[in-house]
Design a protein around this motif. Structure first.
Motif, PDB file in Angstrom:
ATOM      1  N   GLN A 123       6.791   9.788 -12.148  1.00  0.00           N
ATOM      2  CA  GLN A 123       7.672  10.434 -11.189  1.00  0.00           C
ATOM      3  C   GLN A 123       6.920  11.537 -10.121  1.00  0.00           C
ATOM      4  O   GLN A 123       7.695  11.804  -9.590  1.00  0.00           O
ATOM      5  CB  GLN A 123       9.105  11.560 -12.338  1.00  0.00           C
ATOM      6  CG  GLN A 123       9.797  10.200 -12.263  1.00  0.00           C
ATOM      7  CD  GLN A 123      10.247   9.670 -12.185  1.00  0.00           C
ATOM      8  OE1 GLN A 123      10.170   9.234 -11.144  1.00  0.00           O
ATOM      9  NE2 GLN A 123      10.918   7.930 -12.627  1.00  0.00           N
ATOM     10  N   HIS A 124       5.745  12.194 -10.858  1.00  0.00           N
ATOM     11  CA  HIS A 124       5.200  13.047  -9.876  1.00  0.00           C
ATOM     12  C   HIS A 124       3.579  12.917  -9.317  1.00  0.00           C
ATOM     13  O   HIS A 124       3.187  13.504  -9.121  1.00  0.00           O
ATOM     14  CB  HIS A 124       5.548  14.633 -11.386  1.00  0.00           C
ATOM     15  CG  HIS A 124       6.702  15.050 -11.638  1.00  0.00           C
ATOM     16  ND1 HIS A 124       7.405  15.806 -10.806  1.00  0.00           N
ATOM     17  CD2 HIS A 124       6.826  14.507 -12.762  1.00  0.00           C
ATOM     18  CE1 HIS A 124       8.351  16.077 -11.797  1.00  0.00           C
ATOM     19  NE2 HIS A 124       8.971  14.593 -12.786  1.00  0.00           N
ATOM     20  N   SER A 125       3.576  11.594  -9.940  1.00  0.00           N
ATOM     21  CA  SER A 125       2.850  11.681  -9.419  1.00  0.00           C
ATOM     22  C   SER A 125       2.353  10.876  -8.084  1.00  0.00           C
ATOM     23  O   SER A 125       0.971  10.498  -8.055  1.00  0.00           O
ATOM     24  CB  SER A 125       2.191  10.410 -10.551  1.00  0.00           C
ATOM     25  OG  SER A 125       2.592   9.111 -10.113  1.00  0.00           O
ATOM     26  N   GLY A 126       3.515  10.785  -7.444  1.00  0.00           N
ATOM     27  CA  GLY A 126       3.171   9.701  -5.724  1.00  0.00           C
ATOM     28  C   GLY A 126       2.883   8.647  -4.918  1.00  0.00           C
ATOM     29  O   GLY A 126       2.919   8.342  -4.575  1.00  0.00           O
ATOM     30  N   ILE A 127       2.778   7.749  -7.571  1.00  0.00           N
ATOM     31  CA  ILE A 127       2.975   6.304  -6.935  1.00  0.00           C
ATOM     32  C   ILE A 127       4.008   6.256  -6.846  1.00  0.00           C
ATOM     33  O   ILE A 127       5.508   6.823  -6.869  1.00  0.00           O
ATOM     34  CB  ILE A 127       2.753   5.642  -8.488  1.00  0.00           C
ATOM     35  CG1 ILE A 127       1.709   6.166  -8.927  1.00  0.00           C
ATOM     36  CG2 ILE A 127       3.185   4.397  -8.181  1.00  0.00           C
ATOM     37  CD1 ILE A 127      -0.179   5.647  -8.017  1.00  0.00           C
ATOM     38  N   THR A 128       4.366   4.839  -5.558  1.00  0.00           N
ATOM     39  CA  THR A 128       5.427   4.334  -5.680  1.00  0.00           C
ATOM     40  C   THR A 128       6.048   3.269  -6.150  1.00  0.00           C
ATOM     41  O   THR A 128       5.721   2.486  -7.032  1.00  0.00           O
ATOM     42  CB  THR A 128       5.835   2.876  -3.622  1.00  0.00           C
ATOM     43  OG1 THR A 128       4.774   3.973  -2.337  1.00  0.00           O
ATOM     44  CG2 THR A 128       6.431   2.797  -3.964  1.00  0.00           C
ATOM     45  N   LEU A 129       6.932   3.956  -6.690  1.00  0.00           N
ATOM     46  CA  LEU A 129       7.894   2.979  -8.116  1.00  0.00           C
ATOM     47  C   LEU A 129       9.037   2.435  -7.750  1.00  0.00           C
ATOM     48  O   LEU A 129      10.245   2.693  -6.808  1.00  0.00           O
ATOM     49  CB  LEU A 129       8.741   4.196  -9.163  1.00  0.00           C
ATOM     50  CG  LEU A 129       7.255   5.040  -9.791  1.00  0.00           C
ATOM     51  CD1 LEU A 129       8.639   6.202 -10.888  1.00  0.00           C
ATOM     52  CD2 LEU A 129       6.320   4.076 -10.128  1.00  0.00           C
ATOM     53  N   LEU A 130       9.158   1.037  -7.934  1.00  0.00           N
ATOM     54  CA  LEU A 130       9.779   0.002  -7.123  1.00  0.00           C
ATOM     55  C   LEU A 130      10.402  -0.847  -8.500  1.00  0.00           C
ATOM     56  O   LEU A 130      10.361  -1.551  -8.799  1.00  0.00           O
ATOM     57  CB  LEU A 130       9.243  -1.118  -6.570  1.00  0.00           C
ATOM     58  CG  LEU A 130       8.318  -1.048  -5.032  1.00  0.00           C
ATOM     59  CD1 LEU A 130       8.109  -1.473  -4.419  1.00  0.00           C
ATOM     60  CD2 LEU A 130       9.761  -0.016  -4.183  1.00  0.00           C
ATOM     61  N   GLU A 131      11.519  -1.196  -8.900  1.00  0.00           N
ATOM     62  CA  GLU A 131      12.361  -1.824  -9.431  1.00  0.00           C
ATOM     63  C   GLU A 131      12.298  -2.941  -9.642  1.00  0.00           C
ATOM     64  O   GLU A 131      13.382  -3.763  -9.293  1.00  0.00           O
ATOM     65  CB  GLU A 131      13.734  -0.908  -9.883  1.00  0.00           C
ATOM     66  CG  GLU A 131      13.754   0.181 -10.853  1.00  0.00           C
ATOM     67  CD  GLU A 131      14.474   0.852 -11.658  1.00  0.00           C
ATOM     68  OE1 GLU A 131      15.443  -0.008 -11.578  1.00  0.00           O
ATOM     69  OE2 GLU A 131      14.789   1.525 -12.245  1.00  0.00           O
ATOM     70  N   SER A 132      11.629  -3.784  -9.667  1.00  0.00           N
ATOM     71  CA  SER A 132      11.314  -5.074  -9.387  1.00  0.00           C
ATOM     72  C   SER A 132      10.432  -5.566 -10.050  1.00  0.00           C
ATOM     73  O   SER A 132       9.584  -4.982 -10.902  1.00  0.00           O
ATOM     74  CB  SER A 132      10.999  -5.417  -8.255  1.00  0.00           C
ATOM     75  OG  SER A 132      10.137  -6.961  -8.201  1.00  0.00           O
ATOM     76  N   ALA A 133      10.661  -6.685 -10.820  1.00  0.00           N
ATOM     77  CA  ALA A 133       9.828  -7.464 -11.864  1.00  0.00           C
ATOM     78  C   ALA A 133       9.488  -9.053 -10.580  1.00  0.00           C
ATOM     79  O   ALA A 133       8.736  -9.780 -11.781  1.00  0.00           O
ATOM     80  CB  ALA A 133      10.604  -7.995 -13.448  1.00  0.00           C
ATOM     81  N   THR A 134       9.393  -9.418  -9.439  1.00  0.00           N
ATOM     82  CA  THR A 134       8.566 -10.120  -8.860  1.00  0.00           C
ATOM     83  C   THR A 134       7.155  -9.925  -8.866  1.00  0.00           C
ATOM     84  O   THR A 134       6.631  -8.697  -8.702  1.00  0.00           O
ATOM     85  CB  THR A 134       8.883  -9.920  -7.434  1.00  0.00           C
ATOM     86  OG1 THR A 134      10.105 -10.381  -7.536  1.00  0.00           O
ATOM     87  CG2 THR A 134       8.341 -11.119  -6.870  1.00  0.00           C
ATOM     88  N   THR A 135       6.393 -10.962  -9.499  1.00  0.00           N
ATOM     89  CA  THR A 135       4.577 -11.378  -9.791  1.00  0.00           C
ATOM     90  C   THR A 135       3.832 -10.824  -8.218  1.00  0.00           C
ATOM     91  O   THR A 135       4.769 -12.386  -7.259  1.00  0.00           O
ATOM     92  CB  THR A 135       4.484 -11.926 -10.585  1.00  0.00           C
ATOM     93  OG1 THR A 135       4.696 -11.379 -12.054  1.00  0.00           O
ATOM     94  CG2 THR A 135       2.443 -12.214 -10.690  1.00  0.00           C
ATOM     95  N   PRO A 136       2.928 -10.366  -7.779  1.00  0.00           N
ATOM     96  CA  PRO A 136       2.809 -10.838  -5.838  1.00  0.00           C
ATOM     97  C   PRO A 136       2.503 -12.351  -6.263  1.00  0.00           C
ATOM     98  O   PRO A 136       1.383 -12.753  -6.985  1.00  0.00           O
ATOM     99  CB  PRO A 136       1.919 -10.068  -5.782  1.00  0.00           C
ATOM    100  CG  PRO A 136       2.106  -8.906  -6.691  1.00  0.00           C
ATOM    101  CD  PRO A 136       3.033  -9.651  -7.949  1.00  0.00           C
ATOM    102  N   VAL A 137       2.752 -12.714  -4.526  1.00  0.00           N
ATOM    103  CA  VAL A 137       2.149 -14.194  -4.476  1.00  0.00           C
ATOM    104  C   VAL A 137       0.838 -14.101  -3.573  1.00  0.00           C
ATOM    105  O   VAL A 137       0.878 -13.890  -2.941  1.00  0.00           O
ATOM    106  CB  VAL A 137       3.187 -15.821  -4.425  1.00  0.00           C
ATOM    107  CG1 VAL A 137       3.983 -15.705  -4.907  1.00  0.00           C
ATOM    108  CG2 VAL A 137       3.684 -15.220  -3.479  1.00  0.00           C
ATOM    109  N   ARG A 138      -0.299 -15.267  -3.799  1.00  0.00           N
ATOM    110  CA  ARG A 138      -1.426 -15.335  -3.047  1.00  0.00           C
ATOM    111  C   ARG A 138      -1.005 -16.256  -2.029  1.00  0.00           C
ATOM    112  O   ARG A 138       0.009 -16.307  -1.147  1.00  0.00           O
ATOM    113  CB  ARG A 138      -2.554 -16.421  -3.979  1.00  0.00           C
ATOM    114  CG  ARG A 138      -3.398 -16.496  -3.204  1.00  0.00           C
ATOM    115  CD  ARG A 138      -4.395 -15.871  -3.457  1.00  0.00           C
ATOM    116  NE  ARG A 138      -5.364 -15.285  -2.760  1.00  0.00           N
ATOM    117  CZ  ARG A 138      -6.583 -15.079  -2.094  1.00  0.00           C
ATOM    118  NH1 ARG A 138      -5.616 -14.435  -1.301  1.00  0.00           N
ATOM    119  NH2 ARG A 138      -7.782 -15.052  -1.666  1.00  0.00           N
TER     120      ARG A 138
END
Length: 384
Positions: A123-138
């Motif tokens: 929460q304090h790292s600056g990382i973007t947190l997205l509530e999604s379970a989708t795996t990226p596709v090529r």
């Protein structure tokens, strides 16, 4: 090509994926361009105070890594001595922390407590947190994924979710029964691994009490169903019959859980812009508690490999991913081999093999030059 939405997308916010995100955040000047996809981020403790039967045995190397990223939970139980034995046969081995020059061989933490600590840190790292379970596709030159109703893109993708890797597969015909018990004669900082004809039985100190122990009882599926059906008193009696009374008499605390055991291992490099770590790269038998430890080594080495690219994201990252996969291969396959061999060799039911196993344990106990390399690998893995 337009610049992708993110530099890196990590699919899976479990312990390995969350640890990797924190490692990468510490190496990036723009951590918001690193996205972590998860189904649910746990930023606060559970509302109840029940004993969690899901415990994790983390070795010394894993603890050092998690402390470096401020991801170590408040409660843990240290392991100074590991007692390894075989039921019904002579021979046993003691592995002690002072022989290896470390403050502890490992520590046991509750799964939920570790995950909540990592997610609070995120929460304090600056990382973007997205509530999604989708795996990226090529896609040509980048990767695309769906999140929050939008199509986003990433230069690199890290898979760290629960999807089983494709490659080597073995089903052990064993189930693991998880339980928490109270011991009448606890031994502080001792853990036990006892090999039986149906599978290994681990008794681990529990972080929520000095006289509590986490049980991981690996056995045939029909035996697991039988153990699940017993009353707490009946289960404690059968556990004492299998383990003995080194810790006195047991009393059950909390619920029991059962899950099947299998091994799946695939390549780290999925394609030239995607890699897998943790359970997405290998799922192991729980003997010797190596699964998450190996996953955290994946995360640590990937963070080191990508550090130069995070400083210059206009360069080509593909050689770095290929080198990471090559460097990880020896540690991954040796650890997978050890955890695949041990539960099978001790459960053959062959008296000659059982006697040989007992002699091997005795030899390891009497000869530190034989014992130390195995103990050190379980402590920290292969280092490159």
């Amino acid at each position: 090509m337009d610049r992708p939405t993110y530099d890196i997308v990590i699919s899976g916010a479990g312990p390995a994926g969350s640890a990797l995100a924190l490692i990468l955040a510490g190496k990036s000047s723009r951590p918001e361009r690193i996205a972590l996809l998860g189904r649910q981020f746990r930023a606060s403790p559970k509302p109840d105070d029940s004993v969690d039967p899901r415990t994790l045995a983390l070795n010394h190397g894993s603890r050092v890594l998690l402390e470096q990223i401020n991801g170590w939970p408040a409660e843990s139980a240290s392991i100074h001595t590991v007692h390894v034995s075989q039921r019904g046969r002579l021979g046993r081995t003691l592995i002690k922390h002072d022989e290896l020059g470390v403050p502890q061989l490992g520590s046991v933490v509750a799964y939920d407590a570790l995950l909540e600590t990592l997610h609070q840190r995120l929460q304090h790292s600056g990382i973007t947190l997205l509530e999604s379970a989708t795996t990226p596709v090529r896609r040509p030159g980048h990767l695309a994924f769906e999140a929050n109703g939008s199509t986003l893109s990433s230069a690199l993708a890290i898979q760290s979710d629960g999807a089983k890797p494709q490659g080597i597969e073995r089903h052990y015909k064993q189930h693991a029964v998880l339980a928490t018990v109270q011991a009448s004669q606890p031994r502080k900082h001792w853990a036990f691994e006892r090999f039986t004809r149906q599978g290994p039985l681990a008794i681990l100190p529990h972080p929520q009490g000095n006289n509590l122990y986490g049980v991981v009882w690996c056995c045939a599926p029909e035996q697991a169903r039988h153990l699940q059906s017993l009353t707490d008193t009946e289960f404690a009696i059968e556990l004492n019959a299998m383990f003995g009374e080194r810790l006195g008499r047991f009393q059950c605390v909390g619920a029991r859980h059962v899950f099947p055991l299998s091994m799946h291992a695939g390549p780290s490099l999925i394609n030239d812009r995607s890699v897998a770590i943790g359970n997405a790269a290998q799922t192991l038998h729980p003997v010797a508690g190596q699964g998450l430890n190996l996953g955290l080594r994946d995360a640590a080495q990937l963070g080191q490999a990508l550090a130069p690219w995070l400083a210059q994201t206009n360069t080509d990252p593909r050689p770095l991913l290929a080198r990471f996969a090559s460097l990880r291969r020896p540690d991954r396959w040796l650890t997978a081999g050890i955890t695949d061999f041990l539960p099978r060799i001790f459960s053959t039911g062959n008296p000659l093999i059982e006697h040989a196993g007992g002699l091997a344990l005795l030899a390891l106990d009497l000869a530190p030059p034989l014992r130390t390399p195995l103990a050190r690998h379980l402590l920290q893995g292969l280092r490159n």
